[in-house]
Design an enzyme around this catalytic site. Sequence first.
Site, PDB file in Angstrom:
ATOM      1  CB  CYS A 116      18.092  35.242  16.917  1.00  0.00           C
ATOM      2  SG  CYS A 116      18.497  35.604  15.478  1.00  0.00           S
ATOM      3  CG  ASP A 117      17.357  34.858  23.548  1.00  0.00           C
ATOM      4  OD1 ASP A 117      17.043  33.566  23.638  1.00  0.00           O
ATOM      5  OD2 ASP A 117      17.042  36.081  24.456  1.00  0.00           O
ATOM      6  CB  SER A 118      13.488  38.170  20.801  1.00  0.00           C
ATOM      7  OG  SER A 118      13.893  38.229  19.620  1.00  0.00           O
TER       8      SER A 118
END
Length: 199
Positions: free
Chosen positions: A70-72
């Site tokens: 994941c990456d935000s």
Amino acid sequence: MRLILASQSPARLSVLRSAGVEPVVRVSGVDEDALVASLTNPTPEETVVALSAAKAEAIEHDDECVVIGCDSMLLFEGELVGKPGTAEVARERWRRVAGKSGVLITGHTVLRVSRGEIVGRASAAESTTVRFGTPSDEELEAYLATGEPLHVAGGFTIDGLGGWFIDGIDGDHTSVIGISLPLTRRLLGEVGVSVSTLW
């Protein structure tokens, strides 16, 4: 089936644990700045999905497992921003967003690994509108002094001290924390894994 979380984020780990999954954590060490620089005119969603995929692919896979990366990042007034890194950047960012709204975008990549090979892959991004409050100067300095906003996407949390300064969200709160449970379930389904097998 073993789930590997390709992230050092304690918030993502907490979301998964609260949802009945105990993942193995492996940190990818991807050079995020270099990867973003290598992309050609990406949309914000393409950027975070590319980062999530790089993280999922970079870690050591077991023979039989599911990997989630994941990456935000926060999209605010047309600019995509990640972790502030310093109190100065976080302070400036908070002064810009106070009383306004931004969109927290989290890219997700799910890999299914069988016999040591990637046999399934699914990626997507989840976007949630965040309505920022307006902390007083004293509150902002106290928040910066905790160090919390320096190391999280957009310089804020909703599940920590930053929650005091978020007036509301429109969308999936788990995505703002760092991993969308509804989207992750859908992506697991795309690679042939039922979330209930991970409990």
